[in-house]
Each structure stands twice: as structure tokens, then as C-alpha cells.
Motif scaffolding. Structure first.
Motif, mmCIF file in Angstrom:
data_model
loop_
_atom_site.group_PDB
_atom_site.id
_atom_site.type_symbol
_atom_site.label_atom_id
_atom_site.label_comp_id
_atom_site.label_asym_id
_atom_site.label_seq_id
_atom_site.Cartn_x
_atom_site.Cartn_y
_atom_site.Cartn_z
ATOM 1 N N LYS A 1 -26.227 -3.143 21.704
ATOM 2 C CA LYS A 1 -25.908 -2.298 22.860
ATOM 3 C C LYS A 1 -27.001 -1.267 23.145
ATOM 4 C CE LYS A 1 -22.591 0.826 22.721
ATOM 5 N NZ LYS A 1 -21.266 1.478 22.624
ATOM 6 N N SER A 2 -27.787 -0.941 22.136
ATOM 7 C CA SER A 2 -28.833 0.072 22.334
ATOM 8 C C SER A 2 -29.850 -0.360 23.384
ATOM 9 C CB SER A 2 -29.547 0.375 21.013
ATOM 10 O OG SER A 2 -30.418 -0.688 20.640
ATOM 11 N N GLY A 3 -30.070 -1.673 23.506
ATOM 12 C CA GLY A 3 -31.009 -2.166 24.515
ATOM 13 C C GLY A 3 -32.469 -1.989 24.167
ATOM 14 N N VAL A 4 -32.761 -1.566 22.933
ATOM 15 C CA VAL A 4 -34.148 -1.415 22.487
ATOM 16 C C VAL A 4 -34.338 -2.222 21.202
ATOM 17 C CG1 VAL A 4 -34.479 0.846 23.564
ATOM 18 C CG2 VAL A 4 -33.598 0.717 21.218
ATOM 19 N N GLU A 5 -35.601 -2.438 20.855
ATOM 20 C CA GLU A 5 -35.912 -3.241 19.677
ATOM 21 C C GLU A 5 -35.909 -2.383 18.409
ATOM 22 O OE1 GLU A 5 -36.461 -6.538 19.324
ATOM 23 O OE2 GLU A 5 -35.873 -6.763 21.430
ATOM 24 N N TRP A 6 -35.254 -2.896 17.382
ATOM 25 C CA TRP A 6 -35.252 -2.276 16.061
ATOM 26 C C TRP A 6 -35.757 -3.295 15.042
ATOM 27 C CZ3 TRP A 6 -32.849 2.668 15.156
ATOM 28 C CH2 TRP A 6 -32.158 3.198 16.251
ATOM 29 N N GLU A 7 -36.590 -2.855 14.132
ATOM 30 C CA GLU A 7 -36.845 -3.659 12.950
ATOM 31 C C GLU A 7 -35.669 -3.429 12.009
ATOM 32 O OE1 GLU A 7 -41.209 -3.991 11.659
ATOM 33 O OE2 GLU A 7 -41.112 -2.009 12.601
ATOM 34 N N THR A 8 -35.219 -4.485 11.347
ATOM 35 C CA THR A 8 -34.046 -4.350 10.493
ATOM 36 C C THR A 8 -34.349 -4.753 9.057
ATOM 37 O OG1 THR A 8 -33.250 -6.567 11.081
ATOM 38 C CG2 THR A 8 -32.410 -4.718 12.382
ATOM 39 N N VAL A 9 -33.649 -4.105 8.144
ATOM 40 C CA VAL A 9 -33.692 -4.406 6.726
ATOM 41 C C VAL A 9 -32.256 -4.565 6.267
ATOM 42 C CG1 VAL A 9 -34.329 -3.562 4.438
ATOM 43 C CG2 VAL A 9 -35.802 -3.052 6.386
ATOM 44 N N ASP A 10 -31.989 -5.592 5.487
ATOM 45 C CA ASP A 10 -30.638 -5.810 4.982
ATOM 46 C C ASP A 10 -30.538 -5.407 3.519
ATOM 47 O OD1 ASP A 10 -29.980 -6.800 7.433
ATOM 48 O OD2 ASP A 10 -29.848 -8.901 6.800
ATOM 49 N N MET A 11 -29.504 -4.637 3.195
ATOM 50 C CA MET A 11 -29.208 -4.296 1.814
ATOM 51 C C MET A 11 -27.756 -4.675 1.519
ATOM 52 S SD MET A 11 -31.152 -0.660 1.092
ATOM 53 C CE MET A 11 -30.982 -0.920 -0.679
ATOM 54 N N LYS A 12 -27.560 -5.431 0.466
ATOM 55 C CA LYS A 12 -26.199 -5.859 0.113
ATOM 56 C C LYS A 12 -25.546 -4.734 -0.681
ATOM 57 C CE LYS A 12 -23.523 -9.746 -1.664
ATOM 58 N NZ LYS A 12 -22.627 -9.681 -0.480
ATOM 59 N N THR A 13 -25.098 -3.737 0.049
ATOM 60 C CA THR A 13 -24.551 -2.525 -0.560
ATOM 61 C C THR A 13 -23.359 -2.039 0.241
ATOM 62 O OG1 THR A 13 -25.812 -0.939 0.767
ATOM 63 C CG2 THR A 13 -26.904 -1.825 -1.210
ATOM 64 N N SER A 14 -22.710 -1.028 -0.307
ATOM 65 C CA SER A 14 -21.665 -0.311 0.417
ATOM 66 C C SER A 14 -22.317 0.684 1.379
ATOM 67 C CB SER A 14 -20.751 0.406 -0.578
ATOM 68 O OG SER A 14 -21.472 1.403 -1.265
ATOM 69 N N HIS A 15 -21.546 1.634 1.855
ATOM 70 C CA HIS A 15 -21.994 2.548 2.904
ATOM 71 C C HIS A 15 -23.098 3.503 2.444
ATOM 72 C CE1 HIS A 15 -21.606 4.581 6.716
ATOM 73 N NE2 HIS A 15 -21.225 5.725 6.174
ATOM 74 N N CYS A 16 -23.214 3.740 1.149
ATOM 75 C CA CYS A 16 -24.097 4.801 0.651
ATOM 76 C C CYS A 16 -25.068 4.291 -0.415
ATOM 77 C CB CYS A 16 -23.269 5.956 0.097
ATOM 78 S SG CYS A 16 -22.178 6.730 1.306
ATOM 79 N N PRO A 17 -26.018 3.433 -0.059
ATOM 80 C CA PRO A 17 -26.963 2.942 -1.060
ATOM 81 C C PRO A 17 -27.880 4.019 -1.621
ATOM 82 C CG PRO A 17 -27.585 2.188 1.137
ATOM 83 C CD PRO A 17 -26.221 2.795 1.254
#
Length: 257
Positions: A220-236
């Protein structure tokens, strides 16, 4: 001559004192990055009706961001959860390129959102999560106008050592509901100055900001983000702080100017 590393300014999520970042900040300090904390007015205020999202953003802007920038510092904004709402608005117009165009020193060189709430101009966080609070938000607790999260561990810290349970539950601070129900002002992440300078860390096992809603916000932001995935809960930054440092530092290196 080597340029000094940018200062990382941390903005915590709701219900949390910025000291929650102490271990993460130490990791970045060891990697050569100075750090600073911002605190919001809506964290356990004496008068919950006196606060708003925009007041939080202006407070962060005037008390933390501008003083650093006016000293000529470059800044990376590191936000978690509700910190994304505040940080996005507080950083508007403060990019390095915008300040350079105004013949000012310093500037924000990048935005790092760790499971950060992304809201548009004129939108409240409550609207951004679908218009109703999730069941773990306990409204008007411990008093009118405030809220708490329960259960704490299952919602926020599912992958944190159980030995830390007592301290983490004791660290739950009431937050003003007005922070979630008032509209945000125009966010920095919309600005073209941050193209190539936006990173979103997706927390895959998050029970507070579930992955599907993180993806909705990004789209929905409409802009490009680089993303990183971490298999964690809300507070890594609590469960795996060194992994957060390792994941983020390569981007921070690219953002140095």
C-alpha cells in the motif's frame, strides 16, 4: 579521509521504553555506529487525552532529530512497530539531499523499519490495522485512555528465552490510545529522496504485526522497499540482537555519504 558513520536513532514501538534497544545499540556501537534514543509523549502520559501521533512526531523531530542534524550529523532512522508511525512523520523533509539543497549540514540518509507500522498521510494506526483493535490490545487498562498488551510473551516475545519472562512482562508500559487513533502527517518514506534508502525487516513469526499485514503495508505504501526476512517474533532486537546487526549493517554501509 574516511567519513564518520551515521548516527542510528532508535524509535521503539508502543508500550516500550527505548532502553529495550540497549543490547542492539551496543552491537551497533561495536560495529562503529553511534546511537541515540527517541522517546514519545504518548508512553504512559499523565493525561492520555493530551497526546497524539503528530505531537509524538514533532517531539521526536525537535528534541532528537533536529539537534543531531544541526550539528552536521548524518542519521539513520531505525524504527520498530509504532515507532514507524512516529518516525515516518518526524523525518519528513529532513533527508540529506533536502537539507543540502537548503545549504544545511547533516541529514537523514536512510530508513530502517523493523516490523514497522506504515501509515499514510491522514491515516491513523487503528485504521491501518483494519479499523479495530486486535484482541491482545486491552483498552482502558490500567486506566481510562490507556492500553496494555496481554498476553505479553505470546504476542511480543514468542522466541525469547523464558527466563526473561518476568523482566519482559514487568517492562510492559501503558500507552495512550490516542496515539493509535489520531492521524499521521506526511511520511518521509514517500519522498523520492529515500529511493534506494528504505529497508523493511519482515518478522516472519510475528504475532503482533503478522506477516500478512506487514506485506499489505509495504504494498500500500506505493514505494520500493528492500526487504530482509527474519524468522522471529515481533522483537528480534531482544531475541537475536546480533543477527539484527548483521542483517542491517550492509545497508547502513551503502548509505554512508
Amino acid at each position: 579521509m574516511s567519513q564518520a558513520n551515521p548516527t542510528i536513532v532508535f524509535l521503539a514501538g508502543a508500550f516500550a521504553d527505548p532502553s529495550c534497544f540497549d543490547e542492539l545499540a551496543a552491537g551497533f556501537n561495536n560495529a562503529g555506529y553511534p546511537t541515540a534514543y527517541a522517546k514519545v509523549l504518548s508512553l504512559n502520559p499523565s493525561d492520555p487525552s493530551s497526546v497524539s501521533t503528530s505531537k509524538d512526531a514533532e517531539h521526536v523531530r525537535s528534541t532528537v532529530l533536529l539537534p543531531l542534524l544541526d550539528k552536521g550529523k548524518d542519521v539513520i532512522l531505525f524504527v520498530h512497530s509504532y515507532g514507524g508511525v512516529v518516525g515516518g512523520a518526524a523525518a519528513a523533509g529532513l533527508s540529506k539531499s533536502a537539507r543540502r539543497a537548503d545549504a544545511k549540514k547533516g541529514g537523514i540518509v536512510g530508513l530502517l523499519y523493523l516490523a514497522g507500522n506504515i501509515v499514510g498521510e491522514g491515516e491513523s494506526l487503528k485504521e491501518a490495522v483494519g479499523g479495530a483493535y486486535p484482541p491482545f490490545i486491552k483498552e482502558h487498562q490500567p486506566s481510562n485512555g490507556l492500553a496494555l498488551i496481554a498476553p505479553v510473551m505470546e504476542t511480543l516475545y514468542g522466541d525469547v528465552d523464558a527466563q526473561k519472562k518476568a523482566d519482559l512482562e514487568a517492562g510492559m508500559i501503558p500507552h495512550a490510545l490516542a496515539a493509535f487513533e489520531t492521524p499521521a502527517t506526511a511520511p518521509a518514506w514517500k519522498e523520492a529522496a529515500f529511493d534506494g534508502r528504505r529497508v523493511y525487516v519482515r518478522t516472519l513469526d510475528d504475532q503482533c504485526n503478522p506477516l500478512f499485514i506487514q506485506d499489505i503495508w509495504l504494498e500500500k505504501s506505493g514505494v520500493e522497499w528492500e526487504t530482509v526476512d527474519m524468522k522471529t517474533s515481533h522483537c528480534p532486537f531482544i531475541s537475536r540482537p546480533q543477527d539484527v546487526v548483521k542483517a542491517c549493517t550492509p545497508f547502513f554501509e551503502k548509505w554512508r555519504e
